[in-house]
Design a protein around this motif. Structure first.
Motif, short mmCIF file in Angstrom:
data_model
loop_
_atom_site.label_atom_id
_atom_site.label_comp_id
_atom_site.label_asym_id
_atom_site.label_seq_id
_atom_site.Cartn_x
_atom_site.Cartn_y
_atom_site.Cartn_z
N LEU A 257 54.91 -4.62 -54.32
CA LEU A 257 54.15 -5.85 -54.12
C LEU A 257 52.73 -5.56 -53.66
CD1 LEU A 257 53.82 -8.90 -53.87
CD2 LEU A 257 54.92 -8.77 -51.63
N SER A 275 52.42 -15.63 -52.66
CA SER A 275 53.14 -15.90 -51.43
C SER A 275 54.62 -15.69 -51.68
CB SER A 275 52.90 -17.34 -50.94
OG SER A 275 53.37 -18.28 -51.88
N THR A 276 55.34 -15.32 -50.63
CA THR A 276 56.80 -15.20 -50.72
C THR A 276 57.41 -16.20 -49.76
OG1 THR A 276 57.00 -13.49 -48.99
CG2 THR A 276 56.60 -12.74 -51.26
N ILE A 314 53.15 -11.38 -61.08
CA ILE A 314 52.30 -11.73 -59.95
C ILE A 314 50.84 -11.60 -60.34
CG2 ILE A 314 51.52 -10.92 -57.68
CD1 ILE A 314 54.40 -10.35 -56.97
N TYR A 357 58.96 -15.42 -54.94
CA TYR A 357 57.50 -15.39 -54.81
C TYR A 357 56.86 -16.48 -55.68
CZ TYR A 357 57.33 -12.48 -59.10
OH TYR A 357 57.47 -11.98 -60.37
#
Length: 456
Positions: A257, A275-276, A314, A357
């Motif tokens: 990540l 964001s998670t 992501i 996420y």
């Protein structure tokens, strides 16, 4: 006692936790792995009486099997199988690793492992290929994203856990294994592959004429360094003539990540990257960009496909939401969950899904994927011969254009430039998606240049 967070498909080889291009796509949640005390995560069951009742049931069954099964069972194997079944029933990515598998995973994070070079996940009881890794035995054997592995050396995978199947695909370097593959709706066929040491060089790049091209095959610990090194080389070579960059994330199953965040940050000046969100709000995290765009706002095109998963999504989602890049290709894999590797002292570790996420706009791409801004399927382009026709300059008595002769056809040179650029890449002329990306960057760059110069 601490744990590490991961996210992604499982990989074959000496790799059970994707960290540098392997499988288990690692999404670490703090500077490197996101560690925090496991003991603090323990909570009381909502209904302790019900939990104790079922634990008693489990004990009764275990005792009955131990006393009456036709052959004397191994209690260790029975209990580990029960734990494995409990975790695998939660979702496709939660699983149990025995002490050997966990030890293998820790060794494999060094960036070199033995196996086939393939990322896989479980799909309806069979093994589904997420993507082969470039320049590995699986890649050279023609394994493709979406292939279903239904047998390993003639043994059906139906009924195996993902970890068991992965373990069977590991083995001595040079030893062959036969995979029985189903592709699309066709008949099953066998592919024999020799295991090898898989070494991952996760970042490669070159110039496509005046456009930089960078391919990231996995988000290992060196991904951001490799990307920055490539861009620095492009700028040194081209200076202001660099028109833009193609970031190729096709068949990239993910990685750490913090590397996904760092790669996104190369192109962003500000704002949230990802964001998670966990079940408990206090366990949620947010990652933001720092000032500085390494290519100074020049056009970026991100190439994705169905093999682009997890950390790749992501990056694509962050750059898409911020309007910093155009995402081109086909819909991504849709891996939007985070797994934590939780050590169980003396007994291996458990891999547990602990969060989802979200992209900057709040999108969860779990099970949905990133939809490209421009959908471009894989295609073969064929040049069709055109009949020879006379042009104006071929007509008898045609007047000239009133300009001095320069000894060459400027327009002809411009027309052939794109093809010349294609010849510089790795089979770029046959990569329709990349060709479209390069044309798009050159078109945007030309438009912006004319707008700056006031050319309408």
């Amino acid at each position: 006692m601490t744990y590490r967070q991961f996210c992604g498909p499982l990989k074959t080889g000496l790799k059970v936790g994707l960290v540098t291009g392997f499988a288990l796509i690692a999404l670490a949640a703090s500077p490197l792995y996101g560690e925090r005390a496991f003991a603090a995560q323990k909570t009381k069951p909502a209904n302790p009486e019900a939990a104790y009742e079922y634990l008693s049931l489990f004990g009764d069954v275990l005792e009955k099997v131990r006393d009456d099964y036709v052959e004397k069972p191994t209690e260790k194997k029975m209990i580990e199988a029960a734990i494995s079944g409990m975790l695998s029933s939660l979702d496709p990515h939660s699983s149990y690793m025995d002490a050997k598998s966990y030890a293998d995973m820790q060794v494999e994070t060094k960036g070199e492992f033995g196996g086939l070079g393939i990322e896989v996940t479980m799909d309806n009881g069979v093994i589904k290929v997420v993507s082969p890794i470039d320049d590995t035995p699986a890649f050279r054997a023609g394994i493709k994203p979406g292939d279903l592995i239904i047998k390993l050396d003639g043994q059906p995978v139906m009924g195996m856990t993902l970890n068991n199947a992965v373990d069977k695909m590991r083995g001595k370097v040079g030893a062959p294994i036969v995979l029985t593959i189903m592709r699309g709706g066709g008949e099953p066929f066998d592919v024999s592959i020799k295991r090898a040491i898989i070494q991952i060089k996760s970042v490669r790049g070159h110039m496509e004429g005046d456009v930089g091209y960078v391919r990231i095959t996995s988000f290992n610990e060196q991904a951001d360094i490799g990307l920055k090194r490539q861009i620095a080389g492009f700028k040194k070579k081209m200076g202001t003539r660099l028109r833009g960059l193609v970031l190729d994330l096709r068949n990239n199953p993910g990685g750490l990540l913090n590397q996904a965040v760092s790669v996104s940050d190369v192109f962003l000046d500000r704002g949230e990257i990802v964001s998670t969100r966990a079940r408990r709000p206090e366990d949620s995290m947010r990652f933001n960009a720092r000032p500085g765009d390494m290519i100074d706002g020049k056009p970026v095109v991100v190439l994705v496909n169905g093999g682009s998963a997890s950390a790749s999504e992501i990056v694509a989602g962050a750059l898409q939401d911020h309007g910093r890049a155009i995402v081109l290709g086909t819909k991504t894999f849709g891996k939007g969950s985070v797994q934590s590797i939780i050590p169980l002292p003396g007994h291996g570790a458990m891999r547990l899904t602990t969060a989802r996420y979200y992209t900057p706009s709040g999108r969860s791409i779990q099970g949905v994927g990133i939809t490209p801004d421009i959908i471009v399927p894989v295609a073969k382009v064929e040049v069709v011969a055109q009949p020879q026709r006379a042009r104006e300059s071929d007509l008898r008595g045609a007047i000239n254009n009133g300009l001095p002769k320069t000894g060459g056809d400027k327009n002809k040179g411009a027309a052939t430039g794109a093809n010349d650029n294609q010849a510089q890449g790795d089979d770029t002329a046959n990569d329709y998606q990349l060709t479209r990306a390069l044309d798009l960057i050159r078109g945007i760059s030309l438009y912006e240049k004319r707008a700056r110069n006031g050319v309408q």
